[in-house]
Design a protein around this motif. Structure first.
Motif: not given
Lengths: 415, 441
Positions: A196-224
């Protein structure tokens, strides 16, 4: 037919499953994935090359069953990055590639002389996706990781188990598969952005962060609400708390270590289950008023599970699955690999388990992809490359090296 | 900076099986328009809820307080359309006419009955393997020939082999998907009187959503050459091909995995890989010590912690021997007794160290010496870990229902030029119906 991604070339330095699984997806849709391996260590910077499982117990670097599974449809070259000529070969390959992928520990690519600024010099719109356990910044950037490590730190291990017991965790590297899925998404989203833009980039993927995204309701139960997952009331993870469903569990059946999963989504499912039970002893107890509504089933869940368990223990898991599915109540026998791969009409056969013909191992069945495309199907026909199998094609035809140069590189250990 | 999918439009028919896929696309920048029935999406009724004492004035409806809903629907917009009515379907067709992608998880047959399935919308067959009836004979003409429709169902909709109606219409939940699809047989405890386990957090549904997003991106990248298409995700198939050695161990050598506490299922019982540390938390020793450097480091660390005596001469001797290996391959561990003993000694040394420290101390101590291992955090503990805080992973989002900021997990992928982000909290029911209608005119 097919070849959704045939216009793409990937210079692939990944290994294991968390990396190789990502480029496996791209390759099965036709991308030209060129796996770069180390000739000095015979490709064993990927610990799966030559590792079990083995077909017919034949061993050696061309006999790793997992390696074959994770690297189907890819080309394989060897480059010794300790040599100047080797580094130049990699640079030439990168310059003709759309994407560079790797899942080394942070800092390894830098050490080879191929950090992102260098990659950009080689091709300005290059997409570089690095995938490591903890990412390339932060206090743990130098820490090492495997699937079970990232699973532990991300909360995934803790999310599996019985109340008041040690975490059961995952009996396989769920996060290696899942990290690979996020890496594949990262590559393709970055390609879309570039288109779309012609722009390349670096993507810094952390598997642990990808997994941290898999328990949204538990995280919200804690933060709320301030509720922590480590509270004394954390239930058996086979139970359902989001949404509440009772019964919702895995019950022992007739036989040795045979189990069935049953979940009643609502009062209708519960009444259907009771109807299947007929008029036997425990059914009368389960028909008690206290179990009629969800609130009561929740309050007396332990009693209910005990009674339902008595009923299941007298029956085969297949009979229970059939009878409950017939009336629309979710139920499934816990299946062994043999039972699900060779015995389930919905997922058996060559459609999900294609066969590749490996030059050393012979015919090997491998994982397919869990999606059907109406126009551009995935195809898995070729096995994982043997070590350096495509050196002549990639270095000769793609990079234009002469036969003489290739022979020299072979003899002096560059490839 | 905008996300990598900025400019894409996705119409999502709200369903708990596809919500997470929609969230990933939305956080990546796509304009995801959720189509909800007048009473609101089913997932709005899911526990847990924001507790009443925290709720801001003006927000009393339970349908706006589900944390499960909030978690899976960030960055989306919500419109109300009753797909059981003609005007609702007409609005839906208008939305699809302008969209790149239709994401749905409806029961097979439901959309066709309403005249709004792939063939109705595009005039093309659902599958290359069977011919669907021509569209538009009686109903309205197709609205979007370039549409990519992605469908997520328990067993797939147009899977290649013929399956009975009973199979295609299977009622399943995350639990039964994980049982039938394979993961559950591999997870649990050494003690097999205890049940096989699945995970909290609906990982079976999430895995299907991951496949759906990969498929969507693949079809988008192919769209210029091939046009739109129908993508049929089977949730049970997704679980099947996401079990690592559970599948390839069987396919290559008919291995029968035996579930084991806190470690990989294997044909036979292996050395425990998890240790309860001094603070009651657990440390996972991962893949164990693998190189001469690892074994040297373990020996030095035991010495530093004054644990050599407790380790005993056998463990110390094995670690010293381990220092002589360059790399211990799995093949060696598998069949060379010395290598196997050394590998086990490495695990035991890590467990011994863990018993004398808190789990986090042991994690830092071992990792800073180059030895991979992981502290077993809960999801909320991970969000408070200094590393992820330093990387800015926990993300604060203003939540109008509470009139304050709330911490969400951050983006799972870190794009350096087109960052994913939570643009807005999950929409209120029908919050954007008027805006979207205005845009269509």
């Amino acid at each position: 037919m097919g070849d959704a991604l045939a216009h793409l070339r990937i210079c692939d330095l990944t290994g294991q499953l968390a990396g190789a699984g990502a480029t496996r997806w791209l390759a099965s849709f036709g991308a030209e994935v060129i796996r770069v391996e180390d000739p000095v260590r015979q490709g064993q910077w990927d610990i799966l090359r030559g590792s079990p499982p083995y077909k017919d117990d034949r061993r050696g670097i061309e006999y790793g069953g997992a390696f074959n599974n994770h690297n189907v449809e890819k080309l394989g070259v060897t480059i010794n990055l300790r040599t100047d000529e080797g580094r130049q070969l990699l640079a030439d390959l990168i310059a003709t590639s759309d994407v560079v992928t790797e899942n080394f520990s942070a800092g390894v690519m830098e050490k080879f002389g191929f950090d992102y600024p260098r990659l950009r010099q080689l091709r300005d719109d290059i997409i570089y996706v690095s995938n490591c356990g903890f990412g390339h910044t932060g206090p743990y950037r130098d820490f090492r990781s495997w699937g079970p490590v990232a699973q532990a730190v991300s909360g995934l291990t803790h999310a599996v188990g019985l109340a008041d017991e040690e975490p059961a965790g995952w009996g396989y590297s769920y996060l290696d598969h899942t990290g690979a899925y996020y890496m594949a998404m990262a590559i393709m989203m970055a390609l879309w952005h570039r288109q779309r833009t012609g722009e390349g980039q670096w993507v810094d993927l952390s598997c642990t962060e990808a997994a941290g995204n898999l328990h949204g309701a538990d995280v919200l139960d804690w933060s709320v609400n301030g509720t922590t997952a480590r509270s004394a009331t954390t239930p058996d993870s086979n139970r359902s708390t989001s949404p509440l469903m009772v019964p919702h569990g895995v019950y022992r059946c007739q036989g040795d270590d045979e189990w069935v999963a049953i979940s009643c989504r609502d009062d209708d499912d519960w009444q259907s289950l009771l109807a299947v039970m007929g008029h036997e002893g425990v059914r009368l107890e389960l028909n008690h008023r206290q179990f009629r509504a969800l609130e009561g089933r929740r309050e007396f869940e332990n009693d209910l599970d005990r009674l339902l368990g008595l009923w299941c223990r007298q029956r085969s898991r297949w009979q229970i699955e059939d009878e409950l599915q017939e009336v629309g109540v979710p139920a499934a026998a816990v299946r062994t690999p043999a039972e699900r791969i060779d015995g389930d009409i919905a997922t058996g056969g060559r459609d999900l388990w294609p066969v590749v013909d490996h030059p050393q191992m012979g015919a090997m069945r491998v994982d397919g992809q869990a999606v059907e495309f109406s126009k551009t199907p995935w195809t898995i026909e070729y096995p994982a490359p043997t070590l350096g199998e495509h050196n002549a094609y990639v270095f000769g035809e793609i990079l234009g090296l002469s036969e003489k140069a290739l022979a020299k590189y072979r003899s002096n250990g560059v490839i | 900076m905008v996300g990598p999918l900025h400019g894409l439009t996705v119409v999502e028919i709200a369903h708990p099986f596809c919500a997470f896929a929609g969230k990933l696309l939305a956080d990546a920048g796509a304009d995801v328009i959720l189509v909800e029935p007048p009473e609101g999406a089913e997932q709005r009724t899911y526990e847990p809820f924001a507790e009443r004492r925290h709720v801001a004035a003006g927000f009393i409806a339970d349908s706006e307080l589900s944390l499960a809903w909030w978690a899976d629907n960030t960055s989306k917009r919500s419109v109300v359309a009753d797909l059981d009515t003609g005007p609702g379907r007409q609005f839906f067709r208008q939305l699809v006419a302008e969209a790149d992608i239709l994401l749905e998880a409806e029961r097979p047959g439901l959309l066709a009955d309403r005249g709004i399935d792939y063939t109705d919308l595009t005039g093309q067959p659902l599958s290359r393997h069977r011919s669907s009836p021509p569209a538009g004979a009686l109903g309205p003409p197709p609205v979007n020939e370039q549409l990519i429709q992605v469908s997520i169902t328990p067993l797939g909709r147009v899977w290649r082999r013929p399956v009975s109606e009973g199979h295609r219409h299977a009622e399943m939940t995350d639990l039964t998907i994980m049982a039938r699809g394979g993961p559950m047989a591999m997870c649990g405890y050494d003690d097999h009187t205890l049940a096989p386990m699945r995970s909290r957090g609906d990982q079976g549904i999430r895995t299907a959503c991951h496949v759906a997003v990969m498929a969507t991106m693949t079809a988008l990248l192919a769209r210029d050459a091939f046009g739109g298409q129908f993508l049929d995700v089977s949730m049970v198939a997704a679980a099947n091909v996401t079990t690592e050695a559970g599948s390839h161990g069987w396919l290559a050598s008919q291995q029968k995995p035996y579930r084991q506490t806190g470690r990989h299922a294997r044909p036979s019982l292996t050395e425990p890989a998890q240790v309860e540390c001094a603070d009651g938390r657990y440390l996972n020793t991962g893949a164990g010590a693998r190189s001469g450097r690892d074994f040297d480091a373990l020996l030095a660390y035991l010495t530093e912690l004054e644990l050599v005596d407790e380790a005993g001469p056998d463990m110390i001797a094995a670690l010293e021997r381990g220092g002589g290996y360059e790399d211990l391959t799995m093949d060696q561990v598998d069949r060379d007794p010395d290598a196997n003993a050394t590998f086990k000694a490495g695990r035991r040394a890590m467990r011994l160290i863990g018993q004398h420290l808190t789990a986090h101390e042991a994690f830092l101590g071992l990792q800073s010496r180059g030895i991979a291992c992981g502290v077993v955090w809960s999801a909320d503990e991970m969000m408070q870990d200094p590393h992820f805080v330093d990387r800015g992973f926990p993300t604060d989002v203003y939540q109008p229902q509470l009139d304050r900021e709330v911490t969400y997990p951050g983006p799972p992928i870190r794009f350096t030029k087109s960052p994913m982000s939570i643009r807005n909290p999950a929409p209120r029911l029908g919050e954007h119906t008027d805006d979207v209608r205005r845009q269509l005119r």
